[in-house]
Structure formats: structure tokens, C-alpha cells
Design a protein around this motif. Structure first.
Motif, PDB file in Angstrom:
ATOM      1  N   GLU A  56       0.942  -1.289  -0.295  1.00  0.00           N
ATOM      2  CA  GLU A  56      -0.163   0.278   0.101  1.00  0.00           C
ATOM      3  C   GLU A  56       1.016   1.241   0.138  1.00  0.00           C
ATOM      4  OE1 GLU A  56      -0.278  -2.784   2.193  1.00  0.00           O
ATOM      5  OE2 GLU A  56      -2.171  -3.342   0.881  1.00  0.00           O
ATOM      6  N   ASP A  57       1.869   1.404   0.650  1.00  0.00           N
ATOM      7  CA  ASP A  57       2.826   2.514   1.086  1.00  0.00           C
ATOM      8  C   ASP A  57       3.459   2.580  -0.627  1.00  0.00           C
ATOM      9  OD1 ASP A  57       3.006   2.720   3.753  1.00  0.00           O
ATOM     10  OD2 ASP A  57       4.526   1.182   4.065  1.00  0.00           O
ATOM     11  N   LEU A  58       3.553   1.069  -1.597  1.00  0.00           N
ATOM     12  CA  LEU A  58       4.743   1.396  -2.587  1.00  0.00           C
ATOM     13  C   LEU A  58       3.148   1.803  -3.838  1.00  0.00           C
ATOM     14  CD1 LEU A  58       6.288  -1.971  -2.501  1.00  0.00           C
ATOM     15  CD2 LEU A  58       7.508   0.631  -2.630  1.00  0.00           C
ATOM     16  N   ALA A  59       2.250   1.047  -3.750  1.00  0.00           N
ATOM     17  CA  ALA A  59       1.182   1.957  -4.323  1.00  0.00           C
ATOM     18  C   ALA A  59       0.558   3.423  -3.784  1.00  0.00           C
ATOM     19  CB  ALA A  59       0.128   1.180  -4.686  1.00  0.00           C
ATOM     20  N   LEU A  61       3.322   6.154  -3.400  1.00  0.00           N
ATOM     21  CA  LEU A  61       4.023   7.016  -4.203  1.00  0.00           C
ATOM     22  C   LEU A  61       3.946   6.761  -5.845  1.00  0.00           C
ATOM     23  CD1 LEU A  61       6.911   4.961  -2.895  1.00  0.00           C
ATOM     24  CD2 LEU A  61       6.034   7.304  -2.254  1.00  0.00           C
ATOM     25  N   PRO A  62       4.320   7.811  -7.086  1.00  0.00           N
ATOM     26  CA  PRO A  62       4.299   8.091  -8.130  1.00  0.00           C
ATOM     27  C   PRO A  62       4.586   6.770  -8.934  1.00  0.00           C
ATOM     28  CG  PRO A  62       5.185   9.919  -7.037  1.00  0.00           C
ATOM     29  CD  PRO A  62       5.100   8.921  -6.106  1.00  0.00           C
ATOM     30  N   GLN A  63       4.098   6.435  -9.767  1.00  0.00           N
ATOM     31  CA  GLN A  63       3.776   4.852 -10.386  1.00  0.00           C
ATOM     32  C   GLN A  63       4.447   5.473 -11.989  1.00  0.00           C
ATOM     33  OE1 GLN A  63       3.065   1.654  -8.618  1.00  0.00           O
ATOM     34  NE2 GLN A  63       3.372   3.166  -7.759  1.00  0.00           N
ATOM     35  N   GLN A  64       4.722   3.693 -12.416  1.00  0.00           N
ATOM     36  CA  GLN A  64       5.632   4.178 -13.674  1.00  0.00           C
ATOM     37  C   GLN A  64       5.972   3.257 -14.401  1.00  0.00           C
ATOM     38  OE1 GLN A  64      10.149   5.250 -13.731  1.00  0.00           O
ATOM     39  NE2 GLN A  64       9.593   6.520 -12.184  1.00  0.00           N
ATOM     40  N   THR A  65       5.090   2.957 -15.602  1.00  0.00           N
ATOM     41  CA  THR A  65       5.215   1.757 -16.350  1.00  0.00           C
ATOM     42  C   THR A  65       6.452   1.451 -17.472  1.00  0.00           C
ATOM     43  OG1 THR A  65       2.904   2.011 -16.141  1.00  0.00           O
ATOM     44  CG2 THR A  65       3.102   0.530 -17.795  1.00  0.00           C
ATOM     45  N   VAL A  66       7.183   0.417 -17.273  1.00  0.00           N
ATOM     46  CA  VAL A  66       8.434   0.448 -18.878  1.00  0.00           C
ATOM     47  C   VAL A  66       8.137  -0.625 -19.197  1.00  0.00           C
ATOM     48  CG1 VAL A  66      10.186   1.951 -16.841  1.00  0.00           C
ATOM     49  CG2 VAL A  66       9.594  -0.447 -16.756  1.00  0.00           C
ATOM     50  N   THR A  82       5.434  -1.918 -13.921  1.00  0.00           N
ATOM     51  CA  THR A  82       4.504  -0.865 -13.323  1.00  0.00           C
ATOM     52  C   THR A  82       4.534  -0.781 -11.858  1.00  0.00           C
ATOM     53  OG1 THR A  82       3.115  -1.203 -15.411  1.00  0.00           O
ATOM     54  CG2 THR A  82       3.089   0.765 -12.931  1.00  0.00           C
ATOM     55  N   GLY A  83       5.550   0.163 -11.444  1.00  0.00           N
ATOM     56  CA  GLY A  83       5.442   0.886  -9.312  1.00  0.00           C
ATOM     57  C   GLY A  83       6.165   1.720  -9.804  1.00  0.00           C
ATOM     58  N   PRO A  84       6.648   2.087  -8.677  1.00  0.00           N
ATOM     59  CA  PRO A  84       7.304   2.765  -8.094  1.00  0.00           C
ATOM     60  C   PRO A  84       8.605   3.442  -8.484  1.00  0.00           C
ATOM     61  CG  PRO A  84       6.745   2.022  -6.189  1.00  0.00           C
ATOM     62  CD  PRO A  84       6.684   0.808  -7.119  1.00  0.00           C
ATOM     63  N   ALA A  85       9.405   4.661  -8.713  1.00  0.00           N
ATOM     64  CA  ALA A  85      11.165   4.039  -8.910  1.00  0.00           C
ATOM     65  C   ALA A  85      11.598   3.601  -7.533  1.00  0.00           C
ATOM     66  CB  ALA A  85      11.410   5.703  -8.884  1.00  0.00           C
ATOM     67  N   LEU A  86      12.325   3.640  -7.487  1.00  0.00           N
ATOM     68  CA  LEU A  86      13.190   3.202  -6.541  1.00  0.00           C
ATOM     69  C   LEU A  86      13.866   4.332  -5.936  1.00  0.00           C
ATOM     70  CD1 LEU A  86      14.826   0.470  -4.762  1.00  0.00           C
ATOM     71  CD2 LEU A  86      16.794   0.180  -6.123  1.00  0.00           C
ATOM     72  N   LEU A 138      10.340  -0.972  -8.681  1.00  0.00           N
ATOM     73  CA  LEU A 138       9.906  -2.215  -8.036  1.00  0.00           C
ATOM     74  C   LEU A 138       8.548  -2.240  -8.814  1.00  0.00           C
ATOM     75  CD1 LEU A 138      10.822  -1.014  -3.955  1.00  0.00           C
ATOM     76  CD2 LEU A 138      12.329  -2.373  -5.946  1.00  0.00           C
ATOM     77  N   SER A 139       8.267  -3.038  -9.370  1.00  0.00           N
ATOM     78  CA  SER A 139       6.863  -3.336  -9.747  1.00  0.00           C
ATOM     79  C   SER A 139       6.151  -3.865  -8.898  1.00  0.00           C
ATOM     80  CB  SER A 139       7.257  -4.706 -11.090  1.00  0.00           C
ATOM     81  OG  SER A 139       6.900  -4.772 -12.046  1.00  0.00           O
ATOM     82  N   LEU A 140       4.872  -3.397  -9.029  1.00  0.00           N
ATOM     83  CA  LEU A 140       3.960  -4.314  -8.187  1.00  0.00           C
ATOM     84  C   LEU A 140       3.224  -5.268  -8.757  1.00  0.00           C
ATOM     85  CD1 LEU A 140       2.997  -0.791  -6.265  1.00  0.00           C
ATOM     86  CD2 LEU A 140       5.125  -2.450  -5.553  1.00  0.00           C
ATOM     87  N   VAL A 141       3.017  -4.398 -10.559  1.00  0.00           N
ATOM     88  CA  VAL A 141       2.609  -5.174 -11.576  1.00  0.00           C
ATOM     89  C   VAL A 141       3.082  -5.539 -13.002  1.00  0.00           C
ATOM     90  CG1 VAL A 141       0.921  -4.596 -12.861  1.00  0.00           C
ATOM     91  CG2 VAL A 141      -0.093  -3.674 -10.798  1.00  0.00           C
TER      92      VAL A 141
END
Length: 176
Positions: A56-59, A61-66, A82-86, A138-141
Motif C-alpha cells: 500500500e505504501d509503494l502503491a 508513490l508515483p507509478q511508472q510503467t516501462v 509498473t511501480g514506483p521508482a527505487l 519496484l514493480s507491483l504489476v
């Protein structure tokens, strides 16, 4: 540059092998390694305030998709992550830098540890927007599927060896 990277890798291996406690406590043969609850990543090591983060903390944060591609034993792999930048998870002000040392952020590495004990290191200079800014996240998806535990993604890795699945710990270490 190659000698510097080899030197840093040797220092990190030395830290893991004999100069300090292992990032994940060794488990008896056949027993799983001690890991935090699913959805929690420990932030440890040379930090101002070691802590932990949840999915939830990570989600939040601003998300990026690469889109990333890398070689593997199964051939060429292409994934959408997709996830927040390290750099947002471990911002520069979270590291225990010495203010009197020039570019002290370059003295740190981040060891990413998976639930199975697999560990890979990245230089903090590659994380920081002020230096390498390699777009680590850190990819969450992955490919549209939510992950149970985050995955460290290192865009540009030829073989994906520093991709760490089922992430349980990010340990910041000073290497000089």
C-alpha cells in the motif's frame, strides 16, 4: 570504469560472505528463509531510519510503467512493469550520508534480497536522478497482473540478473 565496478562487486560480495550478518538469516536445511509478511519490504542498513514499506505504501508513490527486455534460460523475455521508482522508495535523504564527503551518495549500493535469499546489488549512483538515473523501479504489476511481492526491475540489464523477484529487503550498504 570496469575495474571500479568489479571492485564494488568484490566489496559487496565480501560484505555478504563474511564481513557482516547475512541479509536474510540462513535457514536450517529444508526450511524456508525467515521473511517478513507478504507485502512488506524491509528497508535496512546505512539509512537515517531503517523501516519497512507495504504494498500500500509503494502503491501510494508515483507509478511508472516501462517495457523491459532481457535474455533468460527460456530465451528473450519482454515484460511490462509498473511501480514506483527505487529513488522514490529510497530517496537520497534517507541514506546516512556524510555531509562533508563530496558526492557521498556514490559510496552506497543497494542489495535487493528475494524471499528465496537471491541477492543482487545496484550502485546508488544508478538509482539517483543526480547521477545515473537508470530508471530502476519496484514493480507491483507485471504484464497487467498484480504481484504478491514487489520485483526489482533494472532496465537495460542484458540478462535480467539484477531483477529480484519476491522482494523482501532493500539493504543499503556503504562500500567506501
Amino acid at each position: 570504469m570496469t575495474r571500479l565496478l568489479i571492485g564494488i562487486a568484490a566489496l559487496v560480495v565480501g560484505l555478504l560472505v563474511g564481513c557482516g550478518a547475512p541479509a536474510v538469516a540462513p535457514a536450517p536445511a529444508g526450511a524456508p528463509a525467515e521473511v517478513p509478511p507478504v507485502g512488506t519490504v524491509r528497508l535496512t542498513g546505512d539509512l537515517v531510519a531503517p523501516t519497512g514499506v507495504t504494498l500500500e505504501d509503494l502503491a501510494a508513490l508515483p507509478q511508472q510503467t516501462v517495457e523491459v527486455s532481457f535474455g533468460s534460460g527460456q530465451g528473450r523475455q519482454t515484460r511490462t512493469e509498473t511501480g514506483p521508482a527505487l529513488a522514490d522508495v529510497l530517496p537520497a535523504d534517507a541514506l546516512a550520508v556524510a555531509p562533508d564527503r563530496h558526492n557521498d551518495l556514490l559510496s552506497f549500493a543497494v542489495l535487493a534480497v528475494g524471499s528465496d535469499g537471491y541477492t543482487a546489488a545496484v550502485a546508488y549512483g544508478d538509482v539517483s536522478a543526480d547521477f545515473g538515473d537508470r530508471g530502476l523501479l519496484l514493480s507491483l504489476v507485471e504484464d497487467g497482473r498484480a504481484l504478491e511481492r514487489p520485483r526489482l526491475v533494472v532496465p537495460g540489464d542484458v540478462r535480467g540478473g539484477r531483477y529480484v523477484s519476491d522482494l523482501v529487503e532493500l539493504r543499503v550498504v556503504r562500500v567506501r
